[in-house]
Scaffold this motif. Structure first.
Motif, mmCIF file in Angstrom:
data_model
loop_
_atom_site.group_PDB
_atom_site.id
_atom_site.type_symbol
_atom_site.label_atom_id
_atom_site.label_comp_id
_atom_site.label_asym_id
_atom_site.label_seq_id
_atom_site.Cartn_x
_atom_site.Cartn_y
_atom_site.Cartn_z
ATOM 1 N N PHE A 118 0.835 -1.210 0.000
ATOM 2 C CA PHE A 118 0.000 0.000 0.000
ATOM 3 C C PHE A 118 0.869 1.260 0.000
ATOM 4 C CE2 PHE A 118 -3.528 -2.782 1.193
ATOM 5 C CZ PHE A 118 -4.566 -2.197 0.490
ATOM 6 N N LEU A 119 2.021 1.203 0.666
ATOM 7 C CA LEU A 119 2.948 2.339 0.596
ATOM 8 C C LEU A 119 3.465 2.511 -0.831
ATOM 9 C CD1 LEU A 119 5.026 1.858 3.888
ATOM 10 C CD2 LEU A 119 3.228 3.536 3.455
ATOM 11 N N ALA A 120 3.715 1.384 -1.518
ATOM 12 C CA ALA A 120 4.125 1.461 -2.922
ATOM 13 C C ALA A 120 3.019 2.070 -3.774
ATOM 14 C CB ALA A 120 4.487 0.065 -3.436
ATOM 15 N N TYR A 121 1.766 1.716 -3.469
ATOM 16 C CA TYR A 121 0.638 2.315 -4.199
ATOM 17 C C TYR A 121 0.591 3.828 -3.971
ATOM 18 C CZ TYR A 121 -4.045 4.114 -4.770
ATOM 19 O OH TYR A 121 -5.110 4.917 -5.101
ATOM 20 N N ASP A 122 0.768 4.267 -2.717
ATOM 21 C CA ASP A 122 0.764 5.709 -2.428
ATOM 22 C C ASP A 122 1.856 6.425 -3.222
ATOM 23 O OD1 ASP A 122 -1.325 5.447 -0.662
ATOM 24 O OD2 ASP A 122 -0.044 5.241 1.098
ATOM 25 N N TYR A 123 3.031 5.807 -3.304
ATOM 26 C CA TYR A 123 4.144 6.411 -4.041
ATOM 27 C C TYR A 123 3.811 6.513 -5.529
ATOM 28 C CZ TYR A 123 8.655 6.759 -6.404
ATOM 29 O OH TYR A 123 9.681 7.140 -7.228
ATOM 30 N N LEU A 124 3.300 5.430 -6.096
ATOM 31 C CA LEU A 124 2.968 5.437 -7.523
ATOM 32 C C LEU A 124 1.860 6.429 -7.825
ATOM 33 C CD1 LEU A 124 3.056 1.589 -8.221
ATOM 34 C CD2 LEU A 124 4.672 3.306 -9.072
ATOM 35 N N HIS A 125 0.896 6.501 -6.919
ATOM 36 C CA HIS A 125 -0.220 7.433 -7.126
ATOM 37 C C HIS A 125 0.276 8.876 -7.130
ATOM 38 C CE1 HIS A 125 -3.927 9.566 -6.781
ATOM 39 N NE2 HIS A 125 -3.740 9.876 -5.515
ATOM 40 N N LYS A 126 1.115 9.223 -6.148
ATOM 41 C CA LYS A 126 1.626 10.596 -6.074
ATOM 42 C C LYS A 126 2.506 10.927 -7.273
ATOM 43 C CE LYS A 126 1.528 10.884 -1.021
ATOM 44 N NZ LYS A 126 2.340 10.965 0.221
#
Length: 619
Positions: free
Chosen positions: A394-402
């Protein structure tokens, strides 16, 4: 010999330390609970009770699905049928086959390989839904797709339990007199169900009839029972009833050989249209939170560190391989079902781990002779490690989203090919209402905002809107500032709003500027910058609320409306006076002249309203 209070003290202490720390670091509560469990697992002598405690803590998953069911009416569930049957069903089958092939490459028997595929096709309902809820992603398109797949997986556990005995490579499958499968355990006993002595067709009919009775009871008996409980005026009875509904439905489903979590979800859906929905949710929520937290702790504590340290590279590599292989399947599948960008990444990363129902299937498969003890222990460790890695996904998702969405938002603005007499800069809740009113009245607007999500939302409802920074002079010129009659400034950034007002007033001294203000200080700054009409965010709504108060403490509607109008007129006059005394470089509380005039104006307002009331009394 530890006191019975020792273990709860250790678990709560670990949670109180780890969870707030993880939340403050932006890692989420789930990772905090898992970390607390890892710390407990590393402490000597505390891991023996973890497995028994985990069975109790799994009721947190049951309660979570009940609360989710309360949010879904039967109509909403029916609207999800394509995701449930299509996306969810294809995910389970496709993932199962991929892991079946991968396991076969390691030289395992086809029965064992297929059982591994069944186990690893499931994801963690508890961790994923808790994290989606914390991040506010449940109602997004990707979040709804994730939920549909998780619900399908929970349903799939039922046929999986029926299929696993057929895959036994160590013991023959036992059939009953009617030809049905008897689920054997290591000691030769079988799992008792409510209708175990009926033939197969009788079991199916009796199960459907029992589910129908449960649904009917939820529809017709809930209201009178709640009214009866309400008459006692005992708050704890509401809580007892809520727990009875959840645990009772879970128990009935267990007697039928079905998933208790599925039973609780079904009960929630039945009660979703009830007026007692919010009461039930508020009563269950504290238990759900504590039990889910306890479940996450037991997952972390259940890691077999002896086995992990014996083959650390292999175990971690297999867990990462599981996530990678499953992620590829999910990415291709999500893309095929129309998910894109942010939603596709959310769907892929959220479901890439294995799940807690895998623990149940592995234990059952071991009893049926499908898995050896060594293979089962390895699979348990791999599943646990993959669940432990989920918060990082989920942290990877937050990074990709930003990264990707941020790059999109800072890209070149849209080409504006539309003109109108009204320019609206900023379309949050304030700007959207202004735009709807003006356009519905027959006037064209040019809507500008640098928030991509807002622009996409406007376009999805058929409104024309343009992406770009409204404070950029070239964008304002392209939007028609030279010919526009009205500029509405409703930007969230107060400094950007002030810059926009100053620039527009300089370029067009004759344009009428309407600006949104946060507070009085912002009002004065906008007034000084050149705004004509300034609307405080909460002023009108607060004034209306005050009028309702007056109507309910003795005034008539007409008298309350008169008082409201008098207050409004006095406040507008007062703001104009106070604007002359306001100093931008001095705090209002330390501005003696300003404070003195405020007190005088408040006294004038009080006398004015009293005079208005006396006039009404004399009339």
């Amino acid at each position: 010999m530890h006191s019975m209070l020792f273990l709860p003290t250790i678990y709560l202490l670990a949670a109180v330390i780890a969870v707030p720390l993880a939340s403050r670091l932006g890692l989420g509560s789930v990772l905090g609970y898992l970390s607390a469990g890892v710390l407990i697992g590393l402490m000597p002598g505390l891991g023996e009770e973890t497995r028994d405690l985990q069975h109790f803590a799994e009721f947190g998953v049951v309660m979570m699905l009940f609360i989710i069911g309360l949010e879904l009416t039967p109509g909403a569930l029916w609207a999800m049928r394509q995701r449930l049957v299509g996306l969810g069903g294809v995910q389970v089958v496709l993932t199962c086959m991929v892991f079946f092939v991968a396991s076969s490459l390691f030289g395992l028997a086809w029965q064992t390989s297929l059982a591994i595929g069944l186990v690893l096709s499931l994801s963690s309902t508890a961790i994923v839904l808790q994290t989606l809820t914390e991040k506010g992603l449940v109602q997004t398109s990707g979040g709804r797709s994730v939920f549909a797949v998780l619900l399908t997986q929970d349903i799939a556990v039922i046929p999986f339990l029926a299929l696993i005995p057929l895959l036994s490579v160590a013991a023959p499958v036992v059939f009953g007199p009617d030809g049905s499968i008897v689920l054997q355990t290591e000691d030769g006993a079988h799992h008792a169900t409510l209708f175990e002595n009926l033939p197969a067709w009788g079991v199916a009919l009796a199960t459907l009839a029992t589910i129908a009775v449960v649904i009917a009871a939820g529809v017709f008996l809930t209201k009178p029972i709640f009214r009866y409980i309400h008459a006692t005026r005992l708050r704890e009875m509401f809580t007892a009833l809520a727990l009875l509904i959840v645990i009772g439905n879970a128990y009935v489903m267990t007697l039928l050989g079905l998933s208790p979590a599925l039973g609780a979800f079904l009960a929630g859906v039945v009660l979703a249209s009830s007026e007692f929905r919010h009461e039930l949710e508020s009563d269950i929520e504290p238990f759900k939170g504590l039990l889910l937290g306890l479940f996450f702790i037991t997952v972390g504590a259940s890691i077999n560190f002896t086995a992990l340290m014996a083959e650390p590279a292999l175990m971690i590599g297999l867990a990462c391989g599981l996530i990678l292989l499953k992620g590829v399947v999910l990415f291709v599948l999500g893309f095929g079902f129309g998910l894109r960008r942010r939603e596709l990444w959310l769907f892929t990363l959220a479901l890439a781990q294995a799940g807690e129902f895998g623990f149940v299937l592995i234990s059952f498969a071991g009893q049926q002779g499908v898995f050896t003890d060594a293979l089962g222990n390895r699979l348990l460790l791999i599943i646990t490690l993959s669940m432990l890695m989920t918060p990082m996904l989920f942290l990877a998702y937050d990074y990709l989203h930003k990264r990707f969405e941020g790059a999109k938002q800072t890209s070149e603005p849209d080409e504006i090919d539309h003109a109108g007499p009204v320019i609206i800069a900023g379309v949050g809740r304030f700007g959207q209402i202004v735009n709807r009113l003006v356009e519905s009245s027959g006037f064209k607007t040019v809507v500008l905002d640098n928030n991509l999500k807002r622009i996409q939302l406007m376009r999805s409802f058929g409104y024309r809107a343009f992406l770009g920074d409204p404070t950029r002079p070239e964008l304002l010129r392209a939007a028609g500032l030279r010919d526009a009659r009205v500029l509405v400034v409703s930007l969230d950034d107060t400094e950007a709003g002030l810059r926009l007002v100053r620039h527009a007033r300089k370029e067009r001294p004759d344009i009428h500027i309407i600006a949104r203000a946060r507070d009085r200080g912002h009002v004065f700054a906008l007034y000084e910058a050149g705004a004509n009409d300034i609307v405080r965010e909460l002023f009108d709504s607060s004034l209306r609320a005050g009028r309702y108060v007056l109507e309910n403490v003795g005034m008539t509607e007409y008298e309350a409306a008169e008082a409201e109008q008098a207050f409004y007129a006095h406040d507008r006059m007062a703001l104009k006076e106070l604007a002359q005394l306001w100093k931008p470089d001095q705090d209002m509380a330390s501005n003696e002249a300003y404070r003195k005039r405020v007190r005088e104006l408040e006294k004038e307002l009080e006398l004015s309203l009293q005079a208005l009331a006396e006039k009404k009394d004399s009339a």
